[in-house]
Structures are given as structure tokens and as C-alpha cells.
Enzyme design. Sequence first.
Site, PDB file in Angstrom:
ATOM      1  N   PRO A 126       0.777  -1.248   0.000  1.00  0.00           N
ATOM      2  CA  PRO A 126       0.000   0.000   0.000  1.00  0.00           C
ATOM      3  C   PRO A 126       0.808   1.298   0.000  1.00  0.00           C
ATOM      4  O   PRO A 126       0.765   2.071   0.960  1.00  0.00           O
ATOM      5  CB  PRO A 126      -0.855  -0.140   1.257  1.00  0.00           C
ATOM      6  CG  PRO A 126       0.010  -0.938   2.177  1.00  0.00           C
ATOM      7  CD  PRO A 126       0.732  -1.919   1.287  1.00  0.00           C
ATOM      8  N   CYS A 127       1.495   1.563  -1.089  1.00  0.00           N
ATOM      9  CA  CYS A 127       2.245   2.815  -1.193  1.00  0.00           C
ATOM     10  C   CYS A 127       1.319   4.028  -1.200  1.00  0.00           C
ATOM     11  O   CYS A 127       1.760   5.139  -0.904  1.00  0.00           O
ATOM     12  CB  CYS A 127       3.167   2.796  -2.411  1.00  0.00           C
ATOM     13  SG  CYS A 127       2.335   2.521  -3.972  1.00  0.00           S
ATOM     14  N   HIS A 128       0.038   3.803  -1.495  1.00  0.00           N
ATOM     15  CA  HIS A 128      -0.914   4.917  -1.465  1.00  0.00           C
ATOM     16  C   HIS A 128      -1.126   5.452  -0.051  1.00  0.00           C
ATOM     17  O   HIS A 128      -1.645   6.553   0.118  1.00  0.00           O
ATOM     18  CB  HIS A 128      -2.267   4.496  -2.080  1.00  0.00           C
ATOM     19  CG  HIS A 128      -2.949   3.382  -1.359  1.00  0.00           C
ATOM     20  ND1 HIS A 128      -2.621   2.055  -1.555  1.00  0.00           N
ATOM     21  CD2 HIS A 128      -3.936   3.397  -0.430  1.00  0.00           C
ATOM     22  CE1 HIS A 128      -3.389   1.305  -0.781  1.00  0.00           C
ATOM     23  NE2 HIS A 128      -4.195   2.094  -0.092  1.00  0.00           N
TER      24      HIS A 128
END
Length: 159
Positions: A126-128
Site C-alpha cells: 500500500p504505497c498509497h
Amino acid sequence: MKRSLQIDTPLGAMTVTASECSIVEVRFCTEPPVGSLPCSEAEAPELLRQAARELKEYFAGERQRFTVPLAPQGSEFQKKVWDALQTIPYGETRTYKDIAIQIGHNLSYRAVGMANNRNPIAILIPCHRVIGYDGKLTGYAAGIGIKERLLDLEKGRQE
């Protein structure tokens, strides 16, 4: 041999790519990676079908954790960053500084940002969930609008 499956999501088409035993890429796009054989859902290996199910459940607000095995390809530093990203709880965010400190590279905010940018497995890693030090949304390979919608989804603010 890598296989790819295109899935439709509320945010557009995504392509999921797997090796024989793990997911190696998830991207917002319609083109399979070079060297990957595209397949339909009916002919997709179970691993790709499982990833597609889990992503559909995520977009429906029914899944917060993913169980498919992941094998992102990158440098040791990038892998440390990507491992740290997977510890960010659903619906929460961290700053690049937080991730740098977590992996023991306290002043490497920009390097963390570059590793984030090179994340080959969107959403599942989850780089978001990584934001700027001032709380503002910063870069996302698929665009800030998609990053904002993913964070809204996780906070229960769906359209």
C-alpha cells in the site's frame, strides 16, 4: 512463465501478474508486462483468480488484508521499504519520514519516496498510504486522484 490477468475496478483497469507461486506486479493499466502471457479469468491460474477476488473484495469494502503471496523485484533497500509499507494499517497513513525511521534510514526520505514510486505491486503493497510530512497527498504512479480515492475508500468515504 509469468501470466497476467486484466481486471476491471471502480478506478479503471488493472493488470495483475504472477509467477508460478506469487504475485509480482499489480498496475493500473491494460497492457501486460513484457514477457508475460495474458490470460482470461477462465484460463487464469488459481493464484491470479485469488488476487482478482481479493482486489474486488477490497474495492467493495469487504477486505482489509491480502493473503496472496507477493514477490516484488527490487533492490534490498526497496524491499525493506515495501515490507514497511505492508505494516501500515488499513485506513491509516504514514509519512516518508516515518517509513525512513522504521527501516533504520532516518534521513533517507527521498530514497523512501523513490522506492515508493518503484513499487511494482499497487494496493497489495500500500504505497498509497504514504503522504507528505505536512499531511498532503504527494506523488502516486497512477495519479493523485486515484491515491485520494483509495484513501477515501479505506476511510469509508466512498462516492
